[in-house]
Scaffold this motif. Structure first.
Motif, PDB file in Angstrom:
ATOM      1  N   GLY A 168     -52.022  23.170   5.388  1.00  0.00           N
ATOM      2  CA  GLY A 168     -51.585  23.328   3.896  1.00  0.00           C
ATOM      3  C   GLY A 168     -51.074  22.084   3.226  1.00  0.00           C
ATOM      4  O   GLY A 168     -51.096  22.150   2.076  1.00  0.00           O
ATOM      5  N   LEU A 169     -50.899  21.137   4.061  1.00  0.00           N
ATOM      6  CA  LEU A 169     -50.565  19.941   3.575  1.00  0.00           C
ATOM      7  C   LEU A 169     -51.704  18.977   3.306  1.00  0.00           C
ATOM      8  O   LEU A 169     -51.681  17.934   2.880  1.00  0.00           O
ATOM      9  N   LYS A 170     -52.765  19.539   3.549  1.00  0.00           N
ATOM     10  CA  LYS A 170     -54.040  19.043   3.280  1.00  0.00           C
ATOM     11  C   LYS A 170     -54.309  17.784   4.479  1.00  0.00           C
ATOM     12  O   LYS A 170     -55.050  16.541   4.124  1.00  0.00           O
ATOM     13  N   GLN A 171     -53.679  17.801   5.554  1.00  0.00           N
ATOM     14  CA  GLN A 171     -53.590  16.468   6.480  1.00  0.00           C
ATOM     15  C   GLN A 171     -54.452  17.330   7.813  1.00  0.00           C
ATOM     16  O   GLN A 171     -54.329  17.876   8.799  1.00  0.00           O
ATOM     17  N   PHE A 172     -55.998  17.399   7.468  1.00  0.00           N
ATOM     18  CA  PHE A 172     -56.958  18.041   8.267  1.00  0.00           C
ATOM     19  C   PHE A 172     -57.087  17.210   9.615  1.00  0.00           C
ATOM     20  O   PHE A 172     -57.386  18.086  10.613  1.00  0.00           O
TER      21      PHE A 172
END
Length: 380
Positions: A168-172
């Motif tokens: 969700g925080l785009k910390q893939f």
């Protein structure tokens, strides 16, 4: 929670055996209640041997447990609160108080008890895991999940929740790493593998998505798996397989803007331009909401309220590109008629409004007004 209480239950049963001579508790009868899950009867039976103001912690623990298991949550909370007052810092008791308050909807109290547990045991995995579940703020939830995951990286639920928080925080990459560790510990956990597919796609690990996806499809034909695989096949330039997967979704009636878009591009790469054009148009159609016309009408109405009439006209006309609308025809007629003083344009839209079969009952006032204005404007 049941696992926490099993040792306590065994201790309690030992206690009843030791004190049977003085309290005359029938251990076999109590065991029968437990085995048949007659916890309310067990609680009532135990209470008959002890006064209401008893300070006997072992007895209170058994009574509280039976009350909780019987669903008598107010009684169980009173009993556990009493135990906590007599014998503070009892972690299993605090867990049960947190559980009871959570079940009763008092999350604030539940979190207070969990925080007490963390103060007593800073390495308590379950407390951090539950605190994460009760926390609304994304940053705080992430911190609790990270702590819980550091204490037990193999726990699948925590790994999943933490990965989704990272995602969700785009910390893939952190999301991928957390899932990878949990999958190594449980290679047959298909939920974790499925959760990893979109993250792997984001990181460009297309071959991994394909290999995992093909394995998962042999177990269950899941639409989400096929969706992620279709993208991966597209990016490795296997356009035929991409089309096959998305055609399967289409046959199931669960296509979307994204799948149709990839089909259009795949057909283009396969030089099937007729099919590419069809799916390009379908992509456009899918992307347009049935309510887009109304959204533009709302925007135009805002412009009207601000006296920005030319902007309002532009917004109304933009709305009409997505479909006919009685509301827009009528509003454009009024706008050209009353604000912009352009009678010819006003007549055009009043006529369009009437030709578009407005509801004779619900819109009878608008219909009458449009007809009157047409008569007056035609004379001018």
């Amino acid at each position: 929670m049941m696992k926490i209480w099993l040792p306590i239950l065994l201790i309690g049963l030992s206690f009843t055996t030791v004190t049977a001579q003085t309290t005359k508790i029938d251990t076999e009868k109590l065991l029968e209640y437990y085995e048949n899950q007659r916890y309310a009867d067990a609680a009532q039976y135990l209470q008959s041997f002890f006064p209401a103001d008893t300070q006997d912690v072992k007895a209170l623990i058994q009574i509280a447990y039976c009350q909780m298991m019987a669903g008598k949550l107010p009684d169980a909370e009173k009993s556990y609160t009493k135990i906590n007052a007599i014998q503070p810092h009892n972690i299993p008791v605090l867990f049960n108080l947190a559980n009871i308050n959570s079940r009763r909807g008092n999350i604030t109290n539940a979190k207070t008890y969990l925080q007490q547990i963390i103060q007593l045991d800073s390495q308590n995995f379950s407390a951090y895991k539950q605190m994460a579940a009760y926390t609304d703020r994304p940053e705080t939830k992430l911190e609790y999940l990270k702590k819980a995951n550091s204490l037990n990286p193999a726990d699948p639920d925590t790994a999943y929740d933490l990965a989704m928080a990272y995602n969700g925080l785009k910390q893939f990459q952190p999301a991928y790493d957390v899932l990878k560790t949990a999958i190594v510990a449980d290679p047959e956990n298909f939920t974790l593998q499925q959760a990893q597919l979109p993250i792997s796609n984001r990181l460009g690990k297309y071959q991994e998505v394909i290999e995992t996806g093909e394995k998962l499809l042999k177990i269950h034909s899941d639409a989400n798996v096929m969706n992620e695989m279709g993208q991966a096949y597209f990016y490795v330039k296997n356009y035929q397989r991409c089309v096959e997967l998305y055609k399967m979704l289409e046959d199931l009636g669960i296509q979307n803007e994204g799948t149709l878009y990839y089909m259009a591009l795949s057909y283009r790469e396969l030089k099937d331009y007729n099919m590419a054009a069809i799916y390009a148009q379908r992509t456009i159609d899918e992307a347009i909401s049935d309510h887009t016309t109304l959204y533009y009408a709302a925007l135009a109405g805002i412009y009207e309220a601000k006296n920005q009439y030319n902007d309002a006209v532009t917004a109304y006309k933009r709305g009409l590109t997505f479909g006919t609308s009685n509301i827009i025809y009528y509003r454009l007629g009024l706008l050209y008629d009353l604000n912009l003083k352009q009678p010819k344009n006003a007549l055009t839209y009043y006529h369009l409004y009437l030709k578009n079969n407005p509801d004779q009952e619900k819109e009878k006032e608008q219909i009458a007004y449009a007809r009157d204005r047409i008569t007056l404007l035609a004379v001018k």
